[in-house]
Design a protein around this motif. Structure first.
Motif, PDB file in Angstrom:
ATOM      1  N   LEU A  59       0.822  -1.212   0.000  1.00  0.00           N
ATOM      2  CA  LEU A  59       0.000   0.000   0.000  1.00  0.00           C
ATOM      3  C   LEU A  59       0.855   1.260   0.000  1.00  0.00           C
ATOM      4  CD1 LEU A  59      -2.835  -1.051   2.484  1.00  0.00           C
ATOM      5  CD2 LEU A  59      -2.876  -1.087  -0.011  1.00  0.00           C
ATOM      6  N   LEU A  60       1.958   1.222   0.735  1.00  0.00           N
ATOM      7  CA  LEU A  60       2.868   2.373   0.744  1.00  0.00           C
ATOM      8  C   LEU A  60       3.488   2.577  -0.633  1.00  0.00           C
ATOM      9  CD1 LEU A  60       4.718   1.767   4.134  1.00  0.00           C
ATOM     10  CD2 LEU A  60       3.009   3.527   3.655  1.00  0.00           C
ATOM     11  N   ALA A  63       0.968   4.233  -3.071  1.00  0.00           N
ATOM     12  CA  ALA A  63       0.846   5.681  -2.882  1.00  0.00           C
ATOM     13  C   ALA A  63       2.073   6.410  -3.414  1.00  0.00           C
ATOM     14  CB  ALA A  63       0.637   5.994  -1.404  1.00  0.00           C
ATOM     15  N   TRP A  64       3.256   5.834  -3.201  1.00  0.00           N
ATOM     16  CA  TRP A  64       4.501   6.454  -3.679  1.00  0.00           C
ATOM     17  C   TRP A  64       4.554   6.480  -5.197  1.00  0.00           C
ATOM     18  CZ3 TRP A  64       9.018   3.376  -5.371  1.00  0.00           C
ATOM     19  CH2 TRP A  64      10.100   4.200  -5.746  1.00  0.00           C
ATOM     20  N   VAL A  65       4.171   5.382  -5.839  1.00  0.00           N
ATOM     21  CA  VAL A  65       4.221   5.295  -7.302  1.00  0.00           C
ATOM     22  C   VAL A  65       3.330   6.358  -7.940  1.00  0.00           C
ATOM     23  CG1 VAL A  65       3.513   3.866  -9.272  1.00  0.00           C
ATOM     24  CG2 VAL A  65       4.932   2.888  -7.457  1.00  0.00           C
ATOM     25  N   ASP A  66       2.191   6.654  -7.334  1.00  0.00           N
ATOM     26  CA  ASP A  66       1.289   7.668  -7.896  1.00  0.00           C
ATOM     27  C   ASP A  66       1.830   9.090  -7.741  1.00  0.00           C
ATOM     28  OD1 ASP A  66      -0.660   6.023  -8.940  1.00  0.00           O
ATOM     29  OD2 ASP A  66      -1.827   5.943  -7.083  1.00  0.00           O
ATOM     30  N   VAL A 193       0.609  15.261 -10.562  1.00  0.00           N
ATOM     31  CA  VAL A 193       0.236  16.412  -9.751  1.00  0.00           C
ATOM     32  C   VAL A 193       0.305  16.015  -8.282  1.00  0.00           C
ATOM     33  CG1 VAL A 193      -1.574  18.064  -9.203  1.00  0.00           C
ATOM     34  CG2 VAL A 193      -1.266  17.287 -11.576  1.00  0.00           C
ATOM     35  N   ARG A 194       1.079  16.749  -7.520  1.00  0.00           N
ATOM     36  CA  ARG A 194       1.243  16.433  -6.105  1.00  0.00           C
ATOM     37  C   ARG A 194       0.460  17.411  -5.245  1.00  0.00           C
ATOM     38  NH1 ARG A 194       7.827  15.360  -5.871  1.00  0.00           N
ATOM     39  NH2 ARG A 194       7.903  13.914  -7.643  1.00  0.00           N
ATOM     40  N   SER A 195      -0.141  16.879  -4.225  1.00  0.00           N
ATOM     41  CA  SER A 195      -0.906  17.718  -3.315  1.00  0.00           C
ATOM     42  C   SER A 195       0.029  18.631  -2.524  1.00  0.00           C
ATOM     43  CB  SER A 195      -1.720  16.844  -2.362  1.00  0.00           C
ATOM     44  OG  SER A 195      -2.336  17.614  -1.360  1.00  0.00           O
ATOM     45  N   ALA A 196      -0.431  19.840  -2.284  1.00  0.00           N
ATOM     46  CA  ALA A 196       0.368  20.780  -1.493  1.00  0.00           C
ATOM     47  C   ALA A 196       0.513  20.294  -0.056  1.00  0.00           C
ATOM     48  CB  ALA A 196      -0.277  22.159  -1.523  1.00  0.00           C
ATOM     49  N   LEU A 200      -0.610  10.706   3.351  1.00  0.00           N
ATOM     50  CA  LEU A 200      -0.348   9.333   2.949  1.00  0.00           C
ATOM     51  C   LEU A 200      -1.512   8.414   3.296  1.00  0.00           C
ATOM     52  CD1 LEU A 200       1.691   7.352   1.759  1.00  0.00           C
ATOM     53  CD2 LEU A 200       2.641   7.052   4.056  1.00  0.00           C
ATOM     54  N   ARG A 201      -2.035   8.562   4.504  1.00  0.00           N
ATOM     55  CA  ARG A 201      -3.138   7.683   4.914  1.00  0.00           C
ATOM     56  C   ARG A 201      -4.369   7.906   4.027  1.00  0.00           C
ATOM     57  NH1 ARG A 201      -4.808   7.767  11.145  1.00  0.00           N
ATOM     58  NH2 ARG A 201      -2.647   7.035  11.222  1.00  0.00           N
TER      59      ARG A 201
END
Length: 413
Positions: A59-60, A63-66, A193-196, A200-201
């Motif tokens: 799961l970690l 999230a990292w790959v995205d 696009v990364r959130s400001a 992670l959760r």
């Protein structure tokens, strides 16, 4: 698909990586049974180590790959897999190879493979349009399956001539070719696009919600896969043990039998498009899954000598059926999942399926020590067939063709 240079490079990567992986896993199995003489329970745990890594970190990783570009992850992962495999013949050369090192190698191989598989699974629908996705997946499954044939066929004689630890080193070449092929792909990914304010959760939860709540077919496949992979894990953990210790087959013959997986995979990949088009993706997937359990049972009922032919044919039926099922359900999941969360959805699916496979491997190992490897294979075959029966009244039977991205279920007219 073969006309596009990037697609050709992707196929080369899939083939070479799979050959390397097959040689590596086959050699590790022979090392466990012949070189280190591990018990059935120890072999079950060894087979589960790479899957345990996925459950812990999957799961970690999703999230990292995205959050990053996928292609660099694929290239680095292949390089790391090559280095891990090199550690085995080096330790063996210094007479320092132990069961604990094999556990560590398999765990780390699983961790790196999580990164590779999630990144590749998220990269493919970006590189290939939805209208070509099923065909592309069937082509790639055919390439993987042909590699599954070549891997054990090459590994069997290699193990006989060079010993299993040295044969592991040959897998390094496959990983190197794969890394180089992906590195040469010209397609330029857009920076995600990364959130400001990264959460992670929350990001992990988004992938879980999409898989289990958004679409009834995706949810059905995820839950049924947990049960089916429980049986597949037990079957795979005891297969080499059964063939070598119970039927007395040589390592070369075992390699030939395992090559039946590749033959079945190629056959399934060749048939899946035409059959699905004629009878519908959902119905085809259900019938295919129903045939996979009997294929397992045929392997379990094989004996010594010419019984290898029976085991080979059982492998062909088992894997051909699984490939037809997987190509259809994976294509559907990729098609309806937005690119932005492909990594998390792929990772969540893999945690569910591979986690259950890890449990199956461990339980299969202990059951094999108590009741015998053949008994475990027969129980696994019955469990897999029961998994198909549980799907008969689910929404998957209404699936006819791939929808547009995000549109979800396509009902039978």
């Amino acid at each position: 698909m073969f006309r596009h240079p990037d697609h050709r490079l992707l196929l080369v990567s899939v083939a070479s990586s799979q050959i390397g992986l097959q040689i590596a896993y086959f050699s590790v199995s022979i090392i466990a049974v012949v070189v280190l003489d591990l018990s059935e329970a120890q072999i079950g745990v060894l087979n589960a180590m790479d899957q345990i890594a996925l459950v812990i970190f999957g799961l970690l990783v999703g999230a990292w790959v995205d959050r990053v570009r996928r292609r660099p992850i694929i290239v680095v992962s292949e390089a790391l897999r090559a280095l891990l495999m090199l550690s085995v013949p080096i330790a063996w050369a210094f007479d320092a190879l132990t069961a604990w090192q094999m556990y560590a190698v398999m765990f780390l191989l699983g961790l790196v493979s999580v990164c590779f598989d999630v990144a590749q699974g998220s990269y493919i629908p970006m590189l290939i349009d939805n209208d070509r996705l099923t065909g592309a997946n069937s082509h790639m499954q055919g390439i993987r399956s042909a590699s599954d044939t070549g891997g054990p066929l090459v590994a069997g004689p290699l193990v006989t001539l060079l010993t299993a630890p040295v044969a592991v080193a040959v897998a390094v070449a496959g990983f190197a070719v794969s890394a180089f092929s992906v590195w040469r792909i010209r397609f330029q990914e857009t920076e995600p696009v990364r959130s400001a304010t990264p959460n992670l959760r929350g990001e992990i939860a988004q992938g879980i919600r999409f898989l289990l709540l958004k679409d009834p077919i995706i949810r059905t496949v995820a839950l049924s896969s947990a049960w089916c992979n429980l049986s597949i894990g037990a079957f795979q953990a005891m297969l080499v043990v059964f063939l070598i210790r119970d039927t007395g087959q040589s390592t070369a013959v075992v390699g030939l039998i395992l090559a039946g997986s590749g033959v079945g995979g190629v056959l399934g990949a060749m048939l899946v498009g035409k059959i699905s088009q004629q009878f519908g993706m959902g119905r085809t997937a259900l019938v295919a899954l129903a045939l996979s359990g009997p294929g397992m049972a045929v392997v379990a009922l094989s004996g010594p000598g010419w019984g290898a032919v029976v085991a080979f044919l059982g492998q062909v039926l088992f894997i051909a059926s699984i490939v037809v099922f997987n190509v259809n359900v994976v294509s559907y999941r990729q098609a309806v999942t937005p690119d932005a969360i492909q990594g998390r959805v792929n990772a969540t699916q893999r945690v569910i399926t591979w986690g259950s496979m890890a449990v199956g491997s461990i339980l299969g190992g202990f059951a094999g020590e108590a009741a015998g490897a053949r008994t475990v294979l027969l129980i696994a075959a019955g469990m897999l067939f029961a998994g198909c029966l549980a799907l008969l009244k689910t929404p998957i039977r209404t699936l006819t063709e791939l929808p547009e991205e995000g549109t979800g279920l396509v009902e039978v007219k």
